[in-house]
Design an enzyme around this catalytic site. Structure first.
Site, PDB file in Angstrom:
ATOM      1  N   CYS B  35     -70.491  -0.568  40.156  1.00 26.09           N
ATOM      2  CA  CYS B  35     -71.530  -1.590  40.112  1.00 26.09           C
ATOM      3  C   CYS B  35     -72.922  -0.982  40.038  1.00 26.09           C
ATOM      4  O   CYS B  35     -73.892  -1.689  39.826  1.00 26.09           O
ATOM      5  CB  CYS B  35     -71.472  -2.466  41.351  1.00 26.09           C
ATOM      6  SG  CYS B  35     -69.901  -3.277  41.563  1.00 26.09           S
ATOM      7  N   ASP B  37     -74.506   0.452  42.573  1.00 24.14           N
ATOM      8  CA  ASP B  37     -75.122   0.742  43.858  1.00 24.14           C
ATOM      9  C   ASP B  37     -74.092   0.798  44.971  1.00 24.14           C
ATOM     10  O   ASP B  37     -73.114   0.074  44.983  1.00 24.14           O
ATOM     11  CB  ASP B  37     -76.302  -0.191  44.199  1.00 24.14           C
ATOM     12  CG  ASP B  37     -76.022  -1.637  43.897  1.00 24.14           C
ATOM     13  OD1 ASP B  37     -74.854  -1.999  43.851  1.00 24.14           O
ATOM     14  OD2 ASP B  37     -76.999  -2.384  43.732  1.00 24.14           O
ATOM     15  N   CYS B  62     -80.736   2.121  42.613  1.00 24.31           N
ATOM     16  CA  CYS B  62     -82.055   2.106  42.009  1.00 24.31           C
ATOM     17  C   CYS B  62     -83.139   2.156  43.081  1.00 24.31           C
ATOM     18  O   CYS B  62     -82.852   2.246  44.271  1.00 24.31           O
ATOM     19  CB  CYS B  62     -82.213   0.843  41.174  1.00 24.31           C
ATOM     20  SG  CYS B  62     -82.053  -0.640  42.153  1.00 24.31           S
ATOM     21  N   CYS B 106     -79.850  -5.974  46.056  1.00 32.08           N
ATOM     22  CA  CYS B 106     -80.002  -4.724  46.802  1.00 32.08           C
ATOM     23  C   CYS B 106     -80.142  -5.007  48.291  1.00 32.08           C
ATOM     24  O   CYS B 106     -79.616  -4.272  49.122  1.00 32.08           O
ATOM     25  CB  CYS B 106     -81.225  -3.957  46.317  1.00 32.08           C
ATOM     26  SG  CYS B 106     -81.107  -3.412  44.612  1.00 32.08           S
TER      27      CYS B 106
END
Ligand SMILES: Cc1ncc(COP(=O)(O)O)c(C=O)c1O
Ligand code: FES
Lengths: 400, 307
Positions: B35, B37, B62, B106
């Site tokens: 994915c 992350d 990221c 995130c």
């Protein structure tokens, strides 16, 4: 150093000479080329000169084979839609899985909304087209074959002439999205089987918002935009005269710099690549390193994520780009990396450095000095990395 | 380029509490490399007071993933486990002065890692309950199934109504075309149903008996005629051909049901529960369309009504 720009496959700096050629078109030669007076006539002449300059860059047989458009995307769309309209009984398109969205999204749309059959030919791990799959897909029902000449992410070149000949053998039109190739590699369309070719100004030091479609004489054509009879009724709408003149000048300059691009720029790219591969563990070049554009290096760094790399490069004054998901806001890595079967461990960290004739050795040396530290810094944060190196096994998160 | 707040930049360029924590007694690992992350949260919890005395993270991801992880550790150090448990992903985003809508996931990852770590400390097993179909609206993380549900349950007929009920489409608007497609598909399905309300028809959540054969489905032009058995076999064969590629990435796919042009599959392994499944689905669909020479739509088995 005022920032090192290594994202020339995204767009290029407009050449000063191009700007100079364009300026008179705004306030001095501002007429409409279609008008019956001297103001218009002057502009018409400048546009025709630009047409010849683009003809020369492409090695086309006739200047009338060049149709000016507003972008590479428009050229791609025009070519494919024209073929379907000109051959209404043929309901199949062949393209590849690694095309730019300008082709892929259109094909998805045609498939879903118009019932067109689309064959998307796969590539191998180095980005080379599966020629056998292409052969198998060719049939008299194919209206048009559209393959990119050079891939925008990896720079990998397809054997366009060979592919074009195969299309002609079954009576299909052949189009190539050469947006990344034009100006970087020499071409002679006069002796080629290519029927249509797309190019875009802003990839070769001309401004954004101007492009061209090459249509070989004798190719059946249907316009996408109907209206006035500009561009011999192939693309209606008052011409973007400054942009077209800029594109013409840029084409002339590209021809002059072709040798530099393929010697000095290529050497800089190779130097950059070799130095990074030598200094950084667990990274590799994606695409076919032997058959590609002279200016592009795409390096996949394992176990770290592309956007983070770009942010740190940017902190160091270096502009590059990434096929990483996070830069586009989606979660999937680039379709090009996935099509080549680049493992997820590396696909997310694929980073593209694209040079141009403006790139200097000093700049490349700076990048070489900075990159290893950036990669090390991010790997120190990564759960997939330990002091001794890659450690993908030691980390097994819940939904993986 | 993302418009990150200064706070996000600060936590990305100078992350707090990064690295391994040797003395950790509570570890939460979430995300997946597929994915893009993944986060390993390590905490040292005092077993007598339940206070989180130290916390460290390792993140693959990221800028905002790294910043969210860093922020999370700062937020929980000094708190008791129970105090920490009330922290939501919104709190993490707020701590950072906000995240771009596309990056909210995130912060979700941070909140999940925290829950996983606390479960680990308590000796419980943490089960990821995040289930996503193909995301239609990325800004709000809304998938097709959620939109279909909202449309069916509330008798919605317009895009505006869908936005009002689900938020989908309420931000950048790039998803409007897709939402309209989902909406049209549901409305078409409703229109195709017999008008009289038979008591045997499902009320909600009950799977209608599978139609015996896709009778009304006219074959797409140029598709060679196949019997239903042949067609089923081709579908099964195509799925078999796709599996090795997915298995190489640590995933798998299984055929669950065929309902006319709708092919229901179940993904497993790497990728379930992340939006990556959307592109895997697309890949499976492309392959099937190619093999069958007709247009079919591949859907997650979770979209089977009542499944
Ligand atoms: C291969 C390729 N095709 C098409 C395009 C689109 O060109 P334009 O930006 O002029 O629409 C690009 C550039 O983004 C490209 O790299
Ligand atoms: S994706 Fe932005 S509003 Fe839906």
């Amino acid at each position: 150093m005022a920032g090192i720009y290594l994202d020339n496959n995204a767009t290029t700096r407009v050449d000063d000479a191009v700007v100079e050629a364009m300026l008179p078109l705004f306030t001095q030669h501002f007429g409409n080329a279609s008008s019956m007076h001297a103001f218009g006539g002057a502009v018409g002449g400048l546009i025709e000169k630009a047409r010849q300059q683009v003809q020369a860059l492409l090695g086309a047989a006739h200047d009338t084979e060049i149709v000016f458009t507003a972008s590479g995307t428009e050229s791609d769309n025009t070519a494919i839609l024209s073929a379907l309209e000109a051959y209404p009984k043929k309901r199949t398109i062949i393209t590849s899985v690694v095309e730019h969205p300008a082709v892929l999204s259109l094909c998805d749309y045609l498939e879903n909304k118009r019932g067109i059959t689309v064959h998307r030919i796969p590539v191998d791990s180095r980005g080379n087209l599966d020629i056998d799959a292409y052969k198998a897909a060719l049939s008299p029902d194919v209206a048009i074959v559209s393959f990119m000449w050079a891939n925008n992410e990896t720079g990998t070149l397809f054997p366009i002439e060979e592919l074009a000949k195969m299309a002609k053998a079954v009576g299909a039109l052949f189009h190539t999205d050469a947006v990344q190739a034009v100006g970087k590699i020499p071409m002679r369309l006069a002796d080629s089987a290519i029927d249509m070719l797309s190019l875009s100004g802003h990839k070769l030091h001309a401004p954004k918002g101007v492009g061209a479609l090459y249509v070989k004489r004798g190719t059946r054509f249907r316009p996408m935009l109907r209206g006035g009879h500009q561009e011999r009724s192939r693309r209606a709408g008052t011409e973007n005269a400054p942009g077209i003149v800029g594109l013409g000048k840029a084409a002339e300059l590209a021809l002059q710099h072709m040798a530099d691009e393929n010697t000095r720029v290529r050497a800089l790219r190779d130097k950059l690549e070799r130095a990074i591969l030598a200094a950084v563990p667990n990274c590799f070049v994606t695409g076919n390193p032997d058959v590609r554009l002279p200016n592009t290096a795409n390096i996949a760094f394992e176990y770290i994520e592309g956007e983070a790399i770009l942010l740190l490069l940017n902190e160091n004054g270096i502009a590059a780009s990434s096929g990483s998901a996070c830069t586009s806001g989606s979660l999937e890595p680039s379709h090009v990396m996935r099509a080549m079967g680049v493992p997820y461990t590396a696909a997310h960290g694929a980073t593209r450095f694209s040079l141009s004739r403006d790139t200097t050795e000093e700049e490349i040396n700076h990048v070489i000095a900075v990159v290893p530290g950036i990669i090390e810094r991010l790997r120190a944060l990564s759960p997939y990395w330990s002091k001794s190196g890659a450690d993908a096994k030691g980390f097994a998160p819940v939904y993986s | 380029m993302w418009n990150y707040t200064d706070k996000v930049k600060e936590h990305f360029f100078n992350p707090k509490n990064a690295g391994a924590l040797e003395t950790a007694n509570a570890v939460g690992e979430v995300g997946s490399i597929t994915c893009g992350d993944a986060l390993k949260l390590m905490m040292k919890v005092n077993p007598d007071t339940n206070v989180i005395e130290d916390a460290r993270f390792q993140t693959f991801g990221c800028g905002s993933a790294i910043a969210s992880s860093s922020a999370l550790t700062e937020m929980i150090i000094g708190k008791t486990v129970d105090e920490a448990l009330v922290i939501t992903n919104r709190d993490i985003a707020e701590y950072l002065g906000g995240l771009p809508p596309e990056k909210m996931h995130c912060s979700v990852m941070g909140a999940e890692a925290l829950r996983a770590a606390i479960a680990n400390f308590k000796g419980e097993e943490w089960v990821d309950d995040h289930e996503e179909g193909e995301l239609v609206c990325k800004c709000f993380g809304i998938d097709a199934a959620m939109i279909e549900r909202a449309v069916t349950v509330n008798n919605l007929t317009t895009l505006e109504e869908v936005t009002n009920y689900t938020k989908a489409g309420g931000s950048c608007q790039t998803c409007h075309e897709k939402i309209e497609e989902v909406l049209e598909a549901v409305l078409a399905k409703q229109a195709a149903k017999p008008p009289e309300k038979s008591p045997l028809l499902p009320v909600a959540g009950i799977k209608p008996a599978p139609a015996p054969a896709p009778k009304a489905d006219a074959p797409v032009a140029a598709a060679p005629k196949m019997t239903n058995v042949q067609r089923m076999q081709s579908i099964m064969m195509a799925i078999e051909e796709i599996r090795p590629q997915l298995q190489r990435d640590g995933g798998d796919v299984e055929l669950v049901d065929i309902d006319g042009k709708d092919i229901y599959v179940r993904l497993s392994g790497a990728c379930t529960g992340c939006s990556q499944s959307a592109s895997t689905m697309m890949g499976v669909q492309m392959k099937l369309v190619e093999k069958l020479g007709e247009f079919v739509r591949v859907k997650p088995a979770s979209m089977l009504v009542g499944a």
